[in-house]
Design a protein around this motif. Structure first.
Motif, PDB file in Angstrom:
ATOM      1  N   LYS A 219      10.432   0.532  23.129  1.00 25.13           N
ATOM      2  CA  LYS A 219      11.587   1.324  24.235  1.00 25.13           C
ATOM      3  C   LYS A 219      10.746   1.140  25.469  1.00 25.13           C
ATOM      4  CE  LYS A 219      13.725   5.816  24.487  1.00 25.13           C
ATOM      5  NZ  LYS A 219      13.927   7.102  24.014  1.00 25.13           N
TER       6      LYS A 219
ATOM      7  N   GLU B 131      10.122   3.050  28.776  1.00 27.05           N
ATOM      8  CA  GLU B 131      10.168   4.561  29.453  1.00 27.05           C
ATOM      9  C   GLU B 131       9.750   4.239  30.981  1.00 27.05           C
ATOM     10  OE1 GLU B 131       8.254   7.158  27.016  1.00 27.05           O
ATOM     11  OE2 GLU B 131       9.861   7.167  25.533  1.00 27.05           O
TER      12      GLU B 131
ATOM     13  N   SER C 292      12.840  -4.058  30.275  1.00 30.16           N
ATOM     14  CA  SER C 292      13.323  -3.760  28.961  1.00 30.16           C
ATOM     15  C   SER C 292      13.823  -4.724  28.263  1.00 30.16           C
ATOM     16  CB  SER C 292      14.809  -2.660  29.078  1.00 30.16           C
ATOM     17  OG  SER C 292      15.575  -3.455  30.141  1.00 30.16           O
TER      18      SER C 292
ATOM     19  N   GLU D 138      12.888  -4.678  24.624  1.00 26.76           N
ATOM     20  CA  GLU D 138      13.797  -4.827  23.370  1.00 26.76           C
ATOM     21  C   GLU D 138      13.533  -6.073  22.587  1.00 26.76           C
ATOM     22  OE1 GLU D 138      17.689  -4.941  25.046  1.00 26.76           O
ATOM     23  OE2 GLU D 138      17.195  -2.816  26.087  1.00 26.76           O
TER      24      GLU D 138
END
Length: 368
Positions: A296, A298, A287, A291
């Motif tokens: 995103k 998941e 992440s 970011e």
């Protein structure tokens, strides 16, 4: 003796063969004489008058012309070997290269090139990496590839190879930048991923086909790896390593650098820890990179590789300190009594096992 039927593309291929000629020199000759063909066929007097080459380099250039027929024969056979020549003026030449003066004058490609509009991340690191480095390379490459990121590396032994494998095992494209010709598989241990990338991804090089691996080629190819990427991840690197050359190129090119932290007394983590100390991003979760890319994360849970009962001591301590709600890294470390570095290593292994996952910004929770 040059031929009147020589094409400009063949002349470019010949220029790429001249010892010591790179993108800057070839571009200088082309800008001076108008085309690669005009540069290749320029007289000794015209070359001296242009001032593009030193006297010694002009001698090497003129001497190289005797191989024209050999190189043209090579060029004619490239299509049979599924090798494409991508010149700087071609529409599929990577636009990511265009801001840099030292960009290649031509690329030799098997398979495809990474699409300009798709986010890409380079993952590089130590050849003699640990199990921690192998697991991390495959994990981050696989997770980022699953999220739609192109994975770039150099197909070297160790971290590079495991990064490519991480994408390949997910059925995602990955791209290798070689320090030799694209028809030379080096090291041989990576022949399976070499052939897999021909089918899903690509292999590229600025060195003419048939070029053997040479120590001086690898630092040169590192600038291409970083130029193709939006961000560069360093996984395990000594304080003096080729991976840090890639990080330096990335910083010069204005790219974001992420480094995987490790134990303070581990030589293979010395380079990464120094990068973090110098301002590079600490890599704790996929992440972190996604970011930065505006994507995103998941997390797709995988079947656990081992049960909680088979966890090592540190992993057990950390797992017992993680909750179903996100907890901050330092809070987890305090609860389990481990250092932050030891805690991060355990968390990575737990992530690889599918037992915990990072929610971003150094927060972790148990997988449900």
């Amino acid at each position: 003796m040059t031929s009147n039927t020589l094409t400009d593309r063949e002349a470019l291929y010949c220029l790429c063969h001249v010892p010591g000629f790179g993108g800057v020199t070839i571009r200088g000759l082309k800008d001076t004489f108008g085309t690669c063909l005009s540069a290749w066929t320029a007289s000794p007097q015209e070359l001296r008058k242009s001032g593009v080459l030193t006297e010694r380099r002009a001698e090497v250039f003129l001497e190289s012309r005797k191989y024209e027929s050999v190189w043209r024969k090579e060029f004619a056979g490239l299509a049979q070997k599924n090798i494409r020549v991508i010149a700087e003026c071609d529409p599929d030449y990577p636009t990511r290269f265009l801001p840099y003066k030292d960009r290649p004058a031509a690329l030799f490609v098997k398979g495809s090139l990474p699409e300009n509009e798709v986010p890409s991340v380079a993952i590089v690191g130590a050849r003699a990496c640990t199990e921690y480095g192998k697991e991390a390379a495959g994990f981050y490459a696989g997770e980022l590839a699953n999220a739609g990121v192109n994975i770039i590396s150099g197909m070297a032994a160790g971290v590079d190879g495991y990064a490519h494998r991480g994408a390949i095992e997910r059925g995602k494209p990955t791209y290798a930048v070689l320090g030799c010709g694209v028809n030379v598989c080096y090291p041989r241990e990576n022949y399976k991923i070499f052939h897999a990338m021909e089918e899903n991804g690509g292999i590229l090089s600025e060195f003419v086909p048939g070029t053997r691996p040479a120590a001086m080629n690898f630092p040169m190819r590192n600038r291409i790896i970083s130029a193709l990427a939006d961000a560069v991840i360093i996984i395990e690197a000594r304080e003096k390593s080729g991976s840090l050359i890639t990080a330096d190129f990335a910083l010069e090119q204005g790219k974001e650098v992420f480094a995987l932290p490790g134990r303070a007394n581990d030589p293979l983590s010395g380079g990464c820890n120094r990068l973090i100390q110098g301002g590079a991003n600490m890599l704790l979760s996929p992440s972190d990179v996604l970011e930065f890319l505006g994507m995103k994360y998941e997390r797709k849970l995988t079947i656990h590789k081992f049960s909680q009962n088979r966890l090592a001591k540190n992993e057990n301590l950390v797992y017992a300190s993680v909750d179903s709600r996100p907890r901050y890294l330092e809070e987890i470390a305090a609860l389990c009594g481990l250092s932050v570095t030891e805690c991060m290593e355990a968390l990575l292994k737990l992530e690889l096992a599918g037992l915990v996952f990072g929610t971003g910004n150094q927060y972790y929770k148990k997988a449900e």
